[in-house]
Design a protein around this motif. Structure first.
Motif, PDB file in Angstrom:
ATOM      1  N   UNK A 143     -46.157  33.825  33.301  1.00 60.30           N
ATOM      2  CA  UNK A 143     -44.776  33.329  33.186  1.00 60.30           C
ATOM      3  C   UNK A 143     -43.981  33.418  34.485  1.00 60.30           C
ATOM      4  N   UNK A 144     -44.294  34.393  35.347  1.00 64.36           N
ATOM      5  CA  UNK A 144     -43.479  34.596  36.545  1.00 64.36           C
ATOM      6  C   UNK A 144     -43.470  33.375  37.444  1.00 64.36           C
ATOM      7  N   UNK A 145     -44.571  32.625  37.497  1.00 70.38           N
ATOM      8  CA  UNK A 145     -44.595  31.426  38.334  1.00 70.38           C
ATOM      9  C   UNK A 145     -44.425  30.149  37.524  1.00 70.38           C
ATOM     10  N   UNK A 146     -45.080  30.066  36.361  1.00 72.61           N
ATOM     11  CA  UNK A 146     -45.012  28.816  35.589  1.00 72.61           C
ATOM     12  C   UNK A 146     -43.603  28.540  35.065  1.00 72.61           C
ATOM     13  N   UNK A 147     -42.835  29.590  34.779  1.00 72.10           N
ATOM     14  CA  UNK A 147     -41.456  29.385  34.296  1.00 72.10           C
ATOM     15  C   UNK A 147     -40.584  28.723  35.354  1.00 72.10           C
ATOM     16  N   UNK A 148     -40.921  28.907  36.629  1.00 70.30           N
ATOM     17  CA  UNK A 148     -40.158  28.293  37.715  1.00 70.30           C
ATOM     18  C   UNK A 148     -40.417  26.798  37.818  1.00 70.30           C
ATOM     19  N   UNK A 149     -41.513  26.344  37.196  1.00 66.87           N
ATOM     20  CA  UNK A 149     -41.917  24.943  37.304  1.00 66.87           C
ATOM     21  C   UNK A 149     -41.940  24.250  35.935  1.00 66.87           C
ATOM     22  N   UNK A 150     -41.066  24.702  35.030  1.00 68.51           N
ATOM     23  CA  UNK A 150     -40.988  24.074  33.712  1.00 68.51           C
ATOM     24  C   UNK A 150     -42.235  24.254  32.893  1.00 68.51           C
ATOM     25  N   UNK A 151     -42.955  25.373  33.117  1.00 66.13           N
ATOM     26  CA  UNK A 151     -44.181  25.733  32.382  1.00 66.13           C
ATOM     27  C   UNK A 151     -45.323  24.756  32.639  1.00 66.13           C
ATOM     28  N   UNK A 152     -45.219  24.002  33.739  1.00 66.18           N
ATOM     29  CA  UNK A 152     -46.281  23.073  34.118  1.00 66.18           C
ATOM     30  C   UNK A 152     -46.691  23.318  35.567  1.00 66.18           C
ATOM     31  N   UNK A 153     -47.974  23.549  35.775  1.00 69.91           N
ATOM     32  CA  UNK A 153     -48.539  23.694  37.117  1.00 69.91           C
ATOM     33  C   UNK A 153     -49.297  22.404  37.404  1.00 69.91           C
ATOM     34  N   UNK A 154     -48.743  21.588  38.280  1.00 72.77           N
ATOM     35  CA  UNK A 154     -49.321  20.276  38.535  1.00 72.77           C
ATOM     36  C   UNK A 154     -50.651  20.378  39.290  1.00 72.77           C
ATOM     37  N   UNK A 155     -51.381  19.262  39.288  1.00 70.20           N
ATOM     38  CA  UNK A 155     -52.696  19.256  39.913  1.00 70.20           C
ATOM     39  C   UNK A 155     -52.622  19.694  41.377  1.00 70.20           C
ATOM     40  N   UNK A 156     -53.476  20.635  41.720  1.00 71.10           N
ATOM     41  CA  UNK A 156     -53.563  21.152  43.082  1.00 71.10           C
ATOM     42  C   UNK A 156     -54.940  21.778  43.245  1.00 71.10           C
ATOM     43  N   UNK A 157     -55.233  22.288  44.427  1.00 73.34           N
ATOM     44  CA  UNK A 157     -56.529  22.924  44.655  1.00 73.34           C
ATOM     45  C   UNK A 157     -56.361  24.106  45.605  1.00 73.34           C
ATOM     46  N   UNK A 158     -57.332  25.028  45.562  1.00 78.95           N
ATOM     47  CA  UNK A 158     -57.385  26.166  46.475  1.00 78.95           C
ATOM     48  C   UNK A 158     -58.725  26.082  47.212  1.00 78.95           C
TER      49      UNK A 158
END
Length: 293
Positions: free
Chosen positions: A29-44
């Motif tokens: 929640x600490x990061x996903x809440x900052x983005x409207x509970x959506x983590x868009x497509x990305x890569x590491x």
């Protein structure tokens, strides 16, 4: 989900902002809440990511494939894979980001575990199963240990990570992993022996004798499993250990050479230069600068 997939270290942070440690852990929640509970497509590019879902639901997107997220489960995302998530607002759990070079097996190598790490996995945890319950407890302990910053932290994080990943792989693979063929079992025993005697620089004949087979037979088994000879396997392990020591400790090159069983630091430096293409000191400075360690 957008079509573009930026390369990130942690989601929402550019790849230029390097973490100051080989492992990072935070609550989902600490990061996903900052983005409207959506983590868009990305890569590491350089990191394996592990999510432990304790509560809530959502979707995991691996490339273009969508998978339902349910509690309790473990999600593993290999380096370089385009991925994203949608979470319910009651989501709870941890997201753990690990420098891939720190792992005991490299994602994509020819070991069974390396092959498992190379693919995205969503593994359900049955809390009635002892191994599954242990994984849930261990990942929770890992999250608490990361936040605590107490003595022995790095060793405990490493132990928690290794045991949780290995057990998750076993659960995911199911009964087939329990029926490994004889050569797979020999490779597992060999891996343990190499780790135990790595600093003693034992010859191939020693490992063959411990396994009750001839050196030629052992070389055939290792060549089939890894594509390398036993000597090359040991040399790679030594190189990996040297890199770990150089990157994550403050020990001098001379101290590290003695820790790894080399007769003198000059011989160690020549070994490292032949394997990596740079001296230990040059590699350490460049790699620490790149990762901002």
């Amino acid at each position: 989900m957008t079509k573009s997939a930026p390369t990130c270290d942690l989601y929402g942070e550019s790849a230029g902002k390097k973490p100051d440690f080989w492992l990072h852990c935070e609550t989902i929640p600490s990061r996903s809440s900052l983005h409207g509970w959506e983590i868009r497509l990305h890569r590491h590019e350089n990191f394996l990511q592990i999510l432990y879902i304790n509560a809530g639901s959502g979707d995991a997107i691996f490339a273009q494939e969508r998978h339902a997220i349910r509690p309790r489960s473990v999600i593993t995302v290999p380096p370089g894979l385009k991925h994203g998530f949608r979470f319910s607002k009651d989501i709870d759990g941890f997201v753990i980001t690990v420098l891939a070079s720190h792992l005991k097996s490299t994602p994509g190598d020819r070991s069974r575990f390396g092959q498992w790490l190379a693919k995205p996995q969503l593994t359900g945890l049955d809390m009635q199963d002892q191994d599954a319950a242990y994984v849930a407890q261990t990942l929770t302990r890992l999250g608490e240990e990361f936040s605590g910053r107490r003595s022995g932290r790095s060793d405990l994080l490493d132990a928690y990570l290794t045991s949780a990943l290995q057990l998750t792989a076993r659960i995911c693979e199911g009964a087939e992993s329990e029926v490994a063929d004889e050569n797979s079992r020999r490779m597992e025993v060999l891996s343990g022996l190499v780790q135990q005697y790595l600093r003693a620089h034992k010859p191939v004949a020693f490992y063959a004798r411990e396994l009750g087979i001839s050196p030629a037979h052992l070389n055939r088994i290792v060549k089939t499993a890894t594509g390398n000879s036993v000597r090359e396997l040991i040399a790679r392990k030594l190189t990996e250990e040297a890199k770990r020591e150089l990157l994550f400790t403050l020990a001098s090159v001379q101290e590290i050479s003695y820790r790894l069983g080399f007769a003198d630091s000059a011989y160690f430096s020549r070994f490292f230069l032949n394997r990596v293409g740079e001296t230990p000191r040059t590699w350490r400075i460049a790699e620490r600068t790149r990762l901002a360690v």
